[in-house]
Scaffold this motif. Sequence first.
Motif, PDB file in Angstrom:
ATOM      1  N   SER A 161     -26.375  87.492  52.278  1.00 40.08           N
ATOM      2  CA  SER A 161     -25.896  86.148  51.978  1.00 40.08           C
ATOM      3  C   SER A 161     -26.775  85.123  52.705  1.00 40.08           C
ATOM      4  O   SER A 161     -27.258  85.379  53.809  1.00 40.08           O
ATOM      5  CB  SER A 161     -24.442  86.005  52.428  1.00 40.08           C
ATOM      6  N   ARG A 218     -20.306  84.728  37.393  1.00 40.37           N
ATOM      7  CA  ARG A 218     -19.443  85.338  38.410  1.00 40.37           C
ATOM      8  C   ARG A 218     -19.136  86.787  38.055  1.00 40.37           C
ATOM      9  O   ARG A 218     -19.086  87.651  38.931  1.00 40.37           O
ATOM     10  CB  ARG A 218     -18.126  84.566  38.522  1.00 40.37           C
ATOM     11  N   SER A 269     -23.104  88.579  37.266  1.00 41.83           N
ATOM     12  CA  SER A 269     -24.252  88.224  38.123  1.00 41.83           C
ATOM     13  C   SER A 269     -25.503  87.951  37.294  1.00 41.83           C
ATOM     14  O   SER A 269     -26.624  88.182  37.746  1.00 41.83           O
ATOM     15  CB  SER A 269     -24.538  89.335  39.146  1.00 41.83           C
ATOM     16  N   ASP A 307     -24.967  77.362  43.703  1.00 43.09           N
ATOM     17  CA  ASP A 307     -24.674  78.793  43.567  1.00 43.09           C
ATOM     18  C   ASP A 307     -25.561  79.436  42.512  1.00 43.09           C
ATOM     19  O   ASP A 307     -26.041  80.558  42.678  1.00 43.09           O
ATOM     20  CB  ASP A 307     -23.202  79.008  43.196  1.00 43.09           C
ATOM     21  N   LYS A 365     -31.888  85.130  44.458  1.00 41.04           N
ATOM     22  CA  LYS A 365     -31.539  86.501  44.850  1.00 41.04           C
ATOM     23  C   LYS A 365     -32.158  87.509  43.897  1.00 41.04           C
ATOM     24  O   LYS A 365     -32.704  88.534  44.306  1.00 41.04           O
ATOM     25  CB  LYS A 365     -30.007  86.669  44.856  1.00 41.04           C
ATOM     26  N   SER A 380     -22.292  92.333  52.387  1.00 39.28           N
ATOM     27  CA  SER A 380     -22.183  91.406  51.276  1.00 39.28           C
ATOM     28  C   SER A 380     -21.328  91.926  50.149  1.00 39.28           C
ATOM     29  O   SER A 380     -20.992  91.183  49.242  1.00 39.28           O
ATOM     30  CB  SER A 380     -23.581  91.081  50.727  1.00 39.28           C
ATOM     31  N   SER A 405     -23.796  90.319  43.737  1.00 41.69           N
ATOM     32  CA  SER A 405     -24.644  89.199  43.327  1.00 41.69           C
ATOM     33  C   SER A 405     -25.733  89.583  42.340  1.00 41.69           C
ATOM     34  O   SER A 405     -26.501  88.721  41.930  1.00 41.69           O
ATOM     35  CB  SER A 405     -25.299  88.559  44.563  1.00 41.69           C
ATOM     36  N   GLN A 406     -25.828  90.866  41.960  1.00 42.99           N
ATOM     37  CA  GLN A 406     -26.850  91.235  40.989  1.00 42.99           C
ATOM     38  C   GLN A 406     -26.478  92.534  40.279  1.00 42.99           C
ATOM     39  O   GLN A 406     -25.652  93.302  40.750  1.00 42.99           O
ATOM     40  CB  GLN A 406     -28.207  91.377  41.672  1.00 42.99           C
ATOM     41  N   LEU A 438     -28.335  82.385  43.071  1.00 40.85           N
ATOM     42  CA  LEU A 438     -28.315  83.627  42.300  1.00 40.85           C
ATOM     43  C   LEU A 438     -29.687  83.920  41.701  1.00 40.85           C
ATOM     44  O   LEU A 438     -30.159  85.061  41.714  1.00 40.85           O
ATOM     45  CB  LEU A 438     -27.255  83.537  41.198  1.00 40.85           C
TER      46      LEU A 438
END
Length: 521
Positions: A40, A342, A345, A25, A32, A87, A122-123, A29
């Motif tokens: 995703s 988490r 991000s 994970d 990404k 997402s 995610s960011q 990240l």
Amino acid sequence: MLLRVIISAQDIRKLRLDSVPDSVDGLKLVLKNKLQLHSSFDLQYEDEDFKDFCNLTCVEDLPKDKVTLQVIFCPVSSDSSLDTFSSAVPSSLAASSSAHSSSPTTSSSLSSQTECFAGRRSQQWPAYFPIPTFSYDVELKLRQGNDAFRESGALLSISRDMKSQILLKLAETIYSFMTYPTLEHFGCVAKALVEKHPCLTEPGSTSGWYGWKHSIKFKMGNYRQKLKGVGCRELEVNSEKRGAGDTRGKRNKVKKPRRSETNFLPDLPQGRDSRSLEEDREKMVQEMKKTTPNLAYIDDAMNATYALRRQEIVEEEPPVAEMRVRWPALFTERQIAKEFTRLTSMDINKFYEGLDSHLHKLLQLFRLKRFEEVQDMTSLMESLDKDASNQRKRAAALQGLPWYMKENPSTLMKRCEPTDPGEDFIKGMVIGILLVVEDVKEPLPVSYNDVAIVIEEKIVMRHLGDVPNAFVNLMGLLYMLNLDYPKEMKYTFEVIQRLFMGIGSEMCTSRVHSLKNKLLS
């Protein structure tokens, strides 16, 4: 490590990583953020034994120096209202109903449950806002309008329906990064929109996008109301009335991100409820009691129960002592780093990168004449001159920073000798660091007997090794437990957050902005 990342047959990138994340994970990240991947995806790696691609389930399987990775994008809904947004959409919008599943009992089944939580952001807010692709008819009109603008400077006249479609798509994309953007964020979106589609420039406007900025703001407000109406917990929580028996006034507090958190209060994973997640939590507590807990299982279980934990922290605001009993894994260095990712991000270890980048200039500022009368600062610099190793420079920078920001660190950092009763030193300490050293008068000792973090007059973590590591984990705990920065040290923590960690760096207070200019000059 040198990476060859295959995104598609026409898009193959070369990427160098100074350090490899300790989980799949974490690696996803990083990719990404560095490669600007918004959908995703899963990862496959080229196995040296079979000379073919295999699914990546553990980073230890990767070759040591050079790695070829293949990005496999997950299929998304064909619904046009969800493309580029699937997402980040809450589970309540992603599906109208779902059957509750039983609690997972193994690491592999827990891992599959974490896929349900892949909808989290995610960011952080990007440096350049990515204008989404609109519906086909809107894109066709914009393409024709942009061609006409380049040829003759003619502006496009758009209908109310077309403008509404554009604003809705922008609101969806904004929500994929944050729930409560500021005026500055809306300005960035409006500017990016007009730069990509110059035919939308507003006549008579100095900037060309001022009206778009306010239209986007109002549309975002309407969009939040829509999400709240269908049960988005992150938005529902602020509309609740205080109960008759609630005398603490907690429900009067506005519960929304204040420090650029990207996943502040997510909905529960699709197909899970509080009861099944509570069972996972209880199993984790039992696992943590073992002499050697299964760290892979703990990682997956903590990831699966993230939404439950955030609802508990944000809505109920339990004492930290109670959190330590219910979530013991949360107070370990490993899980602090993962939970910080988490929540924000971002990698918590960016703290060191940011601190080191400003270290030389910061220590120069500490030696200015106006600090010669500050005995603690003078002693700190004299101790550093005896041994100027990088680790001691970091400790000196962090200990001297409060003095530079016109704050007194005595409430944040306390020293005691090994024979002193620790209870006396932590009494009245709401948030702070306790240093156990042989000589309390030495600002930068060669070694520490113990370095501990204190919250609400309780030692919550020990044996952290040194001052920089204590600050990293303290910042992680403040974020994870949704605790305010101490008022008497708010500028020091703001510098750490915005300048060292790069979180929300575009919104500094004037005092921190002044330091930022000096560090960059």
